[in-house]
Scaffold this motif. Sequence first.
Motif, PDB file in Angstrom:
ATOM      1  N   VAL A 137       0.853  -1.186   0.000  1.00 54.62           N
ATOM      2  CA  VAL A 137       0.000   0.000   0.000  1.00 54.62           C
ATOM      3  C   VAL A 137       0.891   1.239   0.000  1.00 54.62           C
ATOM      4  CG1 VAL A 137      -0.158   0.073   2.537  1.00 54.62           C
ATOM      5  CG2 VAL A 137      -1.984   1.111   1.145  1.00 54.62           C
ATOM      6  N   CYS A 139       0.955   3.731   1.734  1.00 53.05           N
ATOM      7  CA  CYS A 139       1.342   4.214   3.067  1.00 53.05           C
ATOM      8  C   CYS A 139       2.768   3.807   3.432  1.00 53.05           C
ATOM      9  CB  CYS A 139       0.382   3.673   4.123  1.00 53.05           C
ATOM     10  SG  CYS A 139      -1.355   4.029   3.808  1.00 53.05           S
ATOM     11  N   CYS A 212      -5.060   0.635  -1.597  1.00 57.22           N
ATOM     12  CA  CYS A 212      -6.194   0.984  -0.743  1.00 57.22           C
ATOM     13  C   CYS A 212      -6.824   2.261  -1.284  1.00 57.22           C
ATOM     14  CB  CYS A 212      -5.748   1.188   0.705  1.00 57.22           C
ATOM     15  SG  CYS A 212      -7.098   1.091   1.896  1.00 57.22           S
ATOM     16  N   ALA A 219      -7.171  -3.124  -6.388  1.00 59.70           N
ATOM     17  CA  ALA A 219      -6.290  -3.749  -5.391  1.00 59.70           C
ATOM     18  C   ALA A 219      -5.957  -5.180  -5.787  1.00 59.70           C
ATOM     19  CB  ALA A 219      -6.951  -3.716  -4.015  1.00 59.70           C
ATOM     20  N   SER A 242       3.866  -4.089   4.591  1.00 55.96           N
ATOM     21  CA  SER A 242       2.416  -3.916   4.637  1.00 55.96           C
ATOM     22  C   SER A 242       2.061  -3.039   5.834  1.00 55.96           C
ATOM     23  CB  SER A 242       1.729  -5.284   4.758  1.00 55.96           C
ATOM     24  OG  SER A 242       0.361  -5.142   5.069  1.00 55.96           O
ATOM     25  N   GLN A 246      -5.086  -2.211   4.880  1.00 56.75           N
ATOM     26  CA  GLN A 246      -5.403  -1.833   3.506  1.00 56.75           C
ATOM     27  C   GLN A 246      -6.202  -2.929   2.778  1.00 56.75           C
ATOM     28  OE1 GLN A 246      -2.249  -2.506   4.551  1.00 56.75           O
ATOM     29  NE2 GLN A 246      -1.623  -4.264   3.343  1.00 56.75           N
ATOM     30  N   HIS A 247      -6.745  -2.556   1.608  1.00 57.58           N
ATOM     31  CA  HIS A 247      -7.482  -3.528   0.789  1.00 57.58           C
ATOM     32  C   HIS A 247      -6.596  -4.702   0.385  1.00 57.58           C
ATOM     33  CE1 HIS A 247     -10.737  -0.451  -0.651  1.00 57.58           C
ATOM     34  NE2 HIS A 247     -10.953  -0.893   0.565  1.00 57.58           N
TER      35      HIS A 247
END
Length: 550
Positions: A137, A139, A212, A219, A242, A246-247
């Motif tokens: 993701v 992030c 996400c 995704a 990770s 998230q998705h």
Amino acid sequence: MSAPAARFLRIHPADNVMVALQDLPAATVVRFENQVLVLPEAIPAKHKFFLHEMAPGAEVTMYGGLVGKAQVHIAQGGRMTTANTAHAADPYAYRGWQQGPWVAPDAARFAGRTFQGYHRADGRVGTANYWLFVPLVFCENRNLDAIKEALHHELGYATTGKYRLFAHDLLRAYQQGDDGQGIQLAPASTPARARVFPNVDGIKFLNHSGGCGGTRQDADTLGELLAAYADHPNVAGVTVLSLGCQHLQTSNFRASLQRRNPQFDKPLLVFEQQLMDSEEQVVSEAIRQTFRGLARANENVRRPAPLSALSIGVKCGGSDGFSGLSANPAVGYAADLLVGLGGQVLLAEFPELCGAEQNILDRCPDGALAGRFTQLMGDYDALATAVGSGFFMNPSPGNIADGLITDAIKSAGAAKKGGTSPVADVLDYTEPARRPGLSLVCTPGNDVEATTGQAAAGATLILFTTGLGTPTGNPVCPVIKVATNTGLARRLADIIDLDAGPVIAGTKTIEQMGEEILDYCVRAASGEVIPKAVALGQDDFIPWKRGVSL
């Protein structure tokens, strides 16, 4: 003034347009076969002019097929423009194999030749040996950046950076009251220190903006794409970061990897930030464990492999009016040589096959492959049309300015990269190439999205032709740039590897250029030469969101 035949070209006997190989001034007298015409306007090199007077609605033929229709009356010798010519293409349908038994070109020069590659446990052979960092993701991108800064510098993958030194010298001059006009850029970057792991060609990072916040389908597709890169033969091991919520879950990524390769046995290090005590712990543990993995990856050394183990993607970007005359057909000849030797060739960019569909279908040995190709083409075009676009809108302003007036013209030239061999397979985005021969890979024409997709299909090298100059590269698959014209090759020598301009000049044949291209590929696959995109660290990676890109 009169123009000798070497200054212009009719590509196919059925064509009613000519290509200017050099700038042709207005009033140039063109003598061709039994015709004599006087150009009513200047025709720049790479552009087209009409052999006959054209009435509104008249069909424009190039490469032997329909590529457009006249929108207004066009005088004999008039220049083709977007104002007087619009995209048009013939309907297409599967007619069975149309070309007789395919005969591979003479590859005697390459018989018995090998390349020095990295052998994987599943039998595939890489042309490079990379360690890969994968964020599930966006992030985690910042954590990847922190790890990259640390590992690249300490392990010898960072360079002193000519631009960093340039900025340093400018700053010093500024502090001394100097305007810096005399400061010169250093000729090249140099390694900051020797590599700790000489058999690891690089540490690569797949920063992206997904995982996400978008659709679940996006995704899922991203998970398949990241799994494809983890499984790539040029990758020795993988570190996955990770966030946790998230998705694209870690379990989804592992499932994608298992479906793709049930025997996957590379080191796979997974870190879930929300299950750890701090961001500092995530980053430090990822560095610690990756360091051990790199030591293991360094044990793999290059060993001989047959050319049949090569998988080469063929791609064009920043195309011009010479692309379909020089670099693309030369790459196509190299592709045919490799297919004849038992290797794989991956032709992507479905929007740039618009107008060339019949040629592709005529090379499909059975209706199932033909049906899958037409379905993927139709579904993709429908998705693009639904958001207000369509394949016919693919040519960029740069393409048009350099002579590619309609998508059908661009596609007819682009398809030349795929050579003449039969279609062995048709792959949707992220599907792996498993058969020798020519595979069609559904991707956008967008340079980075296309190369991202070709690497996901398993390309271990990518041949990238360009007429305008494109710096695209890929994190795990070396990209080799082939210029369509010598002017570009000289002007942007820092990003171009090979010059197909001699084909336009008439000093090399397409076949000679094709052999030279394949020879370079063999040397690049062995690590004997480093393509410019690799040396420049051009690690472009853009996942495709279906239907919104051409």
